[in-house]
Design a protein around this motif. Structure first.
Motif, mmCIF file in Angstrom:
data_model
loop_
_atom_site.group_PDB
_atom_site.id
_atom_site.type_symbol
_atom_site.label_atom_id
_atom_site.label_comp_id
_atom_site.label_asym_id
_atom_site.label_seq_id
_atom_site.Cartn_x
_atom_site.Cartn_y
_atom_site.Cartn_z
ATOM 1 N N THR A 2 -22.012 31.844 23.750
ATOM 2 C CA THR A 2 -21.810 32.180 25.152
ATOM 3 C C THR A 2 -20.479 31.629 25.657
ATOM 4 N N TYR A 103 -24.852 39.522 31.054
ATOM 5 C CA TYR A 103 -25.439 38.699 29.990
ATOM 6 C C TYR A 103 -25.133 37.221 30.221
ATOM 7 N N ILE A 104 -23.882 36.907 30.557
ATOM 8 C CA ILE A 104 -23.505 35.516 30.838
ATOM 9 C C ILE A 104 -24.344 34.970 31.992
ATOM 10 N N VAL A 107 -28.005 34.367 30.755
ATOM 11 C CA VAL A 107 -28.104 33.182 29.898
ATOM 12 C C VAL A 107 -27.922 31.910 30.723
#
Length: 114
Positions: A2, A103-104, A107
Motif C-alpha cells: 500500500t 483502494y487506498i 485499506v
C-alpha cells in the motif's frame, strides 16, 4: 504494498497539479471540458491530496481523508470524460486513479478501525 501505491498516486497528483500551472495544454483541457474556471481549484486539490497521502503515511486519518477526496475528484473527472464523450483511452486514467485511491482509502479505513 500500500505504501508503494500511495507514493505512486501522490507522485502522479503532485506532478499533474503543479503541471497545470505551467502548461497551457493542460489549461486548455479544462476549456475543452467547459470547466476552465475549475482548473486552478482542481490543480490545488490534486496538490493537497498528494501531500495528504504522504502525510497520511504517519497520520492515518489524513490518509483516509486525502485518498477519499482524490477518489471523489477522479470520480467527477471520469464523469466529465464520459459526458463529453472522450474515448476509452482518454477516460481510463481518471477511472484507474479513482480505483487506486478508493483502494487506498479502503485499506486505510480498515487499518484505522481495526
Amino acid at each position: 504494498m500500500t505504501t508503494v501505491l500511495i507514493w505512486i498516486s501522490s507522485s502522479a497528483f503532485l506532478f499533474y497539479g503543479i503541471s497545470y500551472f505551467k502548461s497551457a495544454q493542460l489549461q486548455q483541457e479544462f476549456v475543452r471540458y467547459g470547466l476552465q474556471k475549475f482548473g486552478p481549484l482542481t490543480a490545488v486539490l490534486e496538490i493537497l491530496g498528494a501531500v495528504g497521502l504522504l502525510v497520511g503515511l504517519v497520520a492515518p486519518p489524513i490518509l483516509i481523508f486525502a485518498s477519499g477526496g482524490l477518489t471523489l475528484l477522479m470520480l467527477l473527472g471520469f464523469g466529465v470524460r464520459v459526458k463529453i464523450r472522450d474515448g476509452f483511452w482518454l477516460s481510463l486514467p481518471s477511472f484507474l486513479f479513482m480505483l487506486l485511491n478508493g483502494y487506498i482509502c479502503y485499506v486505510a479505513w480498515q487499518s484505522y478501525t481495526a
